[in-house]
Motif scaffolding. Structure first.
Motif, PDB file in Angstrom:
ATOM      1  N   MET A 194     -17.854 -15.373   4.018  1.00  0.00           N
ATOM      2  CA  MET A 194     -17.290 -16.065   5.167  1.00  0.00           C
ATOM      3  C   MET A 194     -17.888 -15.533   6.470  1.00  0.00           C
ATOM      4  O   MET A 194     -18.232 -16.280   7.379  1.00  0.00           O
ATOM      5  N   GLN A 195     -17.998 -14.197   6.581  1.00  0.00           N
ATOM      6  CA  GLN A 195     -18.556 -13.606   7.788  1.00  0.00           C
ATOM      7  C   GLN A 195     -20.023 -13.960   7.951  1.00  0.00           C
ATOM      8  O   GLN A 195     -20.490 -14.205   9.065  1.00  0.00           O
ATOM      9  N   LEU A 196     -20.775 -13.989   6.846  1.00  0.00           N
ATOM     10  CA  LEU A 196     -22.186 -14.334   6.930  1.00  0.00           C
ATOM     11  C   LEU A 196     -22.366 -15.774   7.386  1.00  0.00           C
ATOM     12  O   LEU A 196     -23.307 -16.097   8.114  1.00  0.00           O
ATOM     13  N   THR A 197     -21.482 -16.664   6.964  1.00  0.00           N
ATOM     14  CA  THR A 197     -21.573 -18.061   7.372  1.00  0.00           C
ATOM     15  C   THR A 197     -21.174 -18.243   8.828  1.00  0.00           C
ATOM     16  O   THR A 197     -21.764 -19.049   9.551  1.00  0.00           O
ATOM     17  N   PHE A 198     -20.173 -17.500   9.280  1.00  0.00           N
ATOM     18  CA  PHE A 198     -19.671 -17.673  10.645  1.00  0.00           C
ATOM     19  C   PHE A 198     -20.716 -17.309  11.689  1.00  0.00           C
ATOM     20  O   PHE A 198     -20.855 -18.005  12.703  1.00  0.00           O
ATOM     21  N   SER A 199     -21.461 -16.241  11.461  1.00  0.00           N
ATOM     22  CA  SER A 199     -22.390 -15.749  12.484  1.00  0.00           C
ATOM     23  C   SER A 199     -23.464 -16.767  12.855  1.00  0.00           C
ATOM     24  O   SER A 199     -23.621 -17.088  14.044  1.00  0.00           O
ATOM     25  N   PRO A 200     -24.241 -17.314  11.904  1.00  0.00           N
ATOM     26  CA  PRO A 200     -25.266 -18.289  12.315  1.00  0.00           C
ATOM     27  C   PRO A 200     -24.683 -19.579  12.859  1.00  0.00           C
ATOM     28  O   PRO A 200     -25.234 -20.166  13.797  1.00  0.00           O
ATOM     29  N   VAL A 201     -23.564 -20.031  12.303  1.00  0.00           N
ATOM     30  CA  VAL A 201     -22.965 -21.281  12.786  1.00  0.00           C
ATOM     31  C   VAL A 201     -22.445 -21.103  14.206  1.00  0.00           C
ATOM     32  O   VAL A 201     -22.636 -21.971  15.071  1.00  0.00           O
ATOM     33  N   ALA A 202     -21.793 -19.970  14.470  1.00  0.00           N
ATOM     34  CA  ALA A 202     -21.295 -19.715  15.821  1.00  0.00           C
ATOM     35  C   ALA A 202     -22.446 -19.592  16.812  1.00  0.00           C
ATOM     36  O   ALA A 202     -22.365 -20.093  17.945  1.00  0.00           O
ATOM     37  N   GLY A 203     -23.527 -18.939  16.405  1.00  0.00           N
ATOM     38  CA  GLY A 203     -24.671 -18.797  17.302  1.00  0.00           C
ATOM     39  C   GLY A 203     -25.288 -20.133  17.668  1.00  0.00           C
ATOM     40  O   GLY A 203     -25.556 -20.411  18.849  1.00  0.00           O
ATOM     41  N   VAL A 204     -25.502 -20.987  16.676  1.00  0.00           N
ATOM     42  CA  VAL A 204     -26.084 -22.303  16.951  1.00  0.00           C
ATOM     43  C   VAL A 204     -25.106 -23.172  17.738  1.00  0.00           C
ATOM     44  O   VAL A 204     -25.499 -23.919  18.645  1.00  0.00           O
ATOM     45  N   GLY A 205     -23.819 -23.074  17.416  1.00  0.00           N
ATOM     46  CA  GLY A 205     -22.831 -23.861  18.151  1.00  0.00           C
ATOM     47  C   GLY A 205     -22.762 -23.486  19.621  1.00  0.00           C
ATOM     48  O   GLY A 205     -22.714 -24.362  20.495  1.00  0.00           O
ATOM     49  N   VAL A 206     -22.770 -22.189  19.908  1.00  0.00           N
ATOM     50  CA  VAL A 206     -22.754 -21.746  21.307  1.00  0.00           C
ATOM     51  C   VAL A 206     -24.032 -22.168  22.025  1.00  0.00           C
ATOM     52  O   VAL A 206     -24.006 -22.577  23.194  1.00  0.00           O
ATOM     53  N   ASP A 207     -25.158 -22.094  21.338  1.00  0.00           N
ATOM     54  CA  ASP A 207     -26.420 -22.532  21.936  1.00  0.00           C
ATOM     55  C   ASP A 207     -26.377 -24.022  22.281  1.00  0.00           C
ATOM     56  O   ASP A 207     -26.815 -24.432  23.365  1.00  0.00           O
ATOM     57  N   PHE A 209     -31.390 -24.376   5.248  1.00  0.00           N
ATOM     58  CA  PHE A 209     -30.341 -23.854   4.373  1.00  0.00           C
ATOM     59  C   PHE A 209     -30.180 -24.700   3.116  1.00  0.00           C
ATOM     60  O   PHE A 209     -29.898 -24.159   2.037  1.00  0.00           O
ATOM     61  N   PHE A 210     -30.355 -26.004   3.216  1.00  0.00           N
ATOM     62  CA  PHE A 210     -30.248 -26.831   2.014  1.00  0.00           C
ATOM     63  C   PHE A 210     -31.408 -26.577   1.057  1.00  0.00           C
ATOM     64  O   PHE A 210     -31.249 -26.680  -0.162  1.00  0.00           O
ATOM     65  N   VAL A 254     -26.576 -16.711  -3.358  1.00  0.00           N
ATOM     66  CA  VAL A 254     -27.415 -17.237  -2.280  1.00  0.00           C
ATOM     67  C   VAL A 254     -27.296 -18.757  -2.207  1.00  0.00           C
ATOM     68  O   VAL A 254     -27.262 -19.344  -1.116  1.00  0.00           O
ATOM     69  N   ARG A 255     -27.207 -19.399  -3.358  1.00  0.00           N
ATOM     70  CA  ARG A 255     -27.075 -20.857  -3.383  1.00  0.00           C
ATOM     71  C   ARG A 255     -25.769 -21.299  -2.727  1.00  0.00           C
ATOM     72  O   ARG A 255     -25.749 -22.259  -1.945  1.00  0.00           O
ATOM     73  N   SER A 256     -24.687 -20.606  -3.010  1.00  0.00           N
ATOM     74  CA  SER A 256     -23.399 -20.951  -2.397  1.00  0.00           C
ATOM     75  C   SER A 256     -23.426 -20.711  -0.894  1.00  0.00           C
ATOM     76  O   SER A 256     -22.917 -21.524  -0.111  1.00  0.00           O
ATOM     77  N   PHE A 257     -24.029 -19.594  -0.488  1.00  0.00           N
ATOM     78  CA  PHE A 257     -24.116 -19.298   0.942  1.00  0.00           C
ATOM     79  C   PHE A 257     -24.894 -20.379   1.683  1.00  0.00           C
ATOM     80  O   PHE A 257     -24.471 -20.855   2.747  1.00  0.00           O
ATOM     81  N   CYS A 258     -26.031 -20.781   1.144  1.00  0.00           N
ATOM     82  CA  CYS A 258     -26.852 -21.804   1.802  1.00  0.00           C
ATOM     83  C   CYS A 258     -26.131 -23.149   1.842  1.00  0.00           C
ATOM     84  O   CYS A 258     -26.207 -23.877   2.843  1.00  0.00           O
ATOM     85  N   LEU A 259     -25.418 -23.476   0.770  1.00  0.00           N
ATOM     86  CA  LEU A 259     -24.710 -24.755   0.731  1.00  0.00           C
ATOM     87  C   LEU A 259     -23.592 -24.804   1.765  1.00  0.00           C
ATOM     88  O   LEU A 259     -23.474 -25.769   2.536  1.00  0.00           O
ATOM     89  N   TYR A 260     -22.775 -23.767   1.813  1.00  0.00           N
ATOM     90  CA  TYR A 260     -21.661 -23.750   2.759  1.00  0.00           C
ATOM     91  C   TYR A 260     -22.155 -23.672   4.202  1.00  0.00           C
ATOM     92  O   TYR A 260     -21.607 -24.338   5.089  1.00  0.00           O
ATOM     93  N   THR A 261     -23.182 -22.874   4.447  1.00  0.00           N
ATOM     94  CA  THR A 261     -23.684 -22.738   5.810  1.00  0.00           C
ATOM     95  C   THR A 261     -24.340 -24.026   6.290  1.00  0.00           C
ATOM     96  O   THR A 261     -24.135 -24.454   7.431  1.00  0.00           O
ATOM     97  N   GLY A 262     -25.133 -24.665   5.435  1.00  0.00           N
ATOM     98  CA  GLY A 262     -25.739 -25.936   5.816  1.00  0.00           C
ATOM     99  C   GLY A 262     -24.703 -27.002   6.103  1.00  0.00           C
ATOM    100  O   GLY A 262     -24.831 -27.770   7.071  1.00  0.00           O
ATOM    101  N   THR A 263     -23.659 -27.061   5.283  1.00  0.00           N
ATOM    102  CA  THR A 263     -22.582 -28.027   5.528  1.00  0.00           C
ATOM    103  C   THR A 263     -21.846 -27.711   6.823  1.00  0.00           C
ATOM    104  O   THR A 263     -21.476 -28.618   7.586  1.00  0.00           O
ATOM    105  N   ALA A 264     -21.635 -26.425   7.096  1.00  0.00           N
ATOM    106  CA  ALA A 264     -20.973 -26.036   8.344  1.00  0.00           C
ATOM    107  C   ALA A 264     -21.805 -26.432   9.555  1.00  0.00           C
ATOM    108  O   ALA A 264     -21.255 -26.825  10.596  1.00  0.00           O
TER     109      ALA A 264
END
Length: 273
Positions: free
Chosen positions: A1-14, A61-62, A72-82
């Motif tokens: 969860m923490q690994l997914t939050f960091s890149p998504v939050a960074g791109v969202g703020v940008d 990520f996809f 790694v597959r689950s992380f990429c899937l959830y992060t790409g969807t986020a």
């Protein structure tokens, strides 16, 4: 969860910064004075940049979902969807928030309670915190609104730009880039194929001591090779067991196999039985 939050939050703020910067730029166009026109101009300037950056991140990520590692597959899937949902929220919800905040500032309303705030009798800090503007005067009508240039834009335009174009600074930039390029090339030559399986487990996982002991005591033997019979086998038939044993001996006689380290469950089972 923490690994997914960091890149998504960074791109969202940008993306939010891009939208806000485009909104401020739209105030300098006289024909874009009303809220609807300014918001349309904001999307015209920012939507392309936001879309391209999000699209490249989602594709990256996809593509990572093709890996053989489930974690790694689950992380990429959830992060790409986020990233997809983050993009949808930025181009819909955040644009509406910008428009509503603009109306709030025009109406001299508090940034939390949205109640009317008296302007002109308070300090600059009070006006900045409660209204969002340090001005002690009421905002002008929307058709004649002019907003000051952002401090960051002023810094890069008046200070950083002239500083970067200096003769010695340009030489320093070239030298720094050359050093960076040389270090990158050297780093590429030092790369080794493979992956450390310890990096796929958490720091307190029992897997890490296992891999440490495996490297310490068994690294010279190489990986264990297993032979599996996938079909239906009549193990009660003695001739079938003899055929399997003959096949096992043939494998043990291969030059790359140490027969002293081979292990057959069928031998153990028949020995006990």
């Amino acid at each position: 969860m923490q690994l997914t939050f960091s890149p998504v939050a960074g791109v969202g703020v940008d993306d939010m910064f891009i939208m806000i910067a485009s909104w401020e730029q739209s105030s300098r166009k006289a024909e874009k004075s009303d809220t609807k026109s300014r918001l349309a101009e904001t999307y015209r300037e920012a939507a392309l940049s936001v879309t391209i950056t999000t699209l490249t991140d989602v594709l990256a990520f996809f593509i990572g979902t093709w890996t053989a590692f489930p974690s790694v597959r689950s992380f990429c899937l959830y992060t790409g969807t986020a990233f997809v949902f983050c993009y949808v929220y930025v181009i819909t919800f955040f644009g509406a928030v910008i428009a509503l905040n603009h109306k709030r500032v025009k109406g001299n309303r508090h940034w939390i309670t949205c109640m009317q705030v008296e302007v002109g009798k308070k300090s600059c800090l009070y006006n900045a915190c409660c209204i969002g503007s340090c001005s002690s005067e009421s905002p002008e009508p929307e058709t004649s609104e002019t907003e000051s240039e952002h401090p960051m834009s002023v810094f890069f335009q008046k200070y950083y730009g002239p500083f970067l174009t200096g003769r010695w600074i340009k030489l320093l930039v070239v030298l720094l880039y050359g050093a960076y390029l040389g270090g990158s090339i050297y780093g590429c030559t030092q790369m080794r194929e493979g992956i450390d399986l310890r990096n796929l487990a958490s720091d307190d996982s029992y897997v890490i001591p296992y891999y440490d002991d495996d490297d310490r005591y068994f690294s010279e033997y190489g990986p264990r090779v297993m032979v599996v019979i996938t079909g239906s086998v009549q193990y009660w038939n003695e001739s079938v067991r003899n055929d399997i044993e003959a096949c096992t001996r043939d494998l043990e006689n291969v030059a790359y196999v140490d027969k002293n380290l081979s292990l057959s469950w069928l031998r153990v089972y028949t020995g006990i039985a």
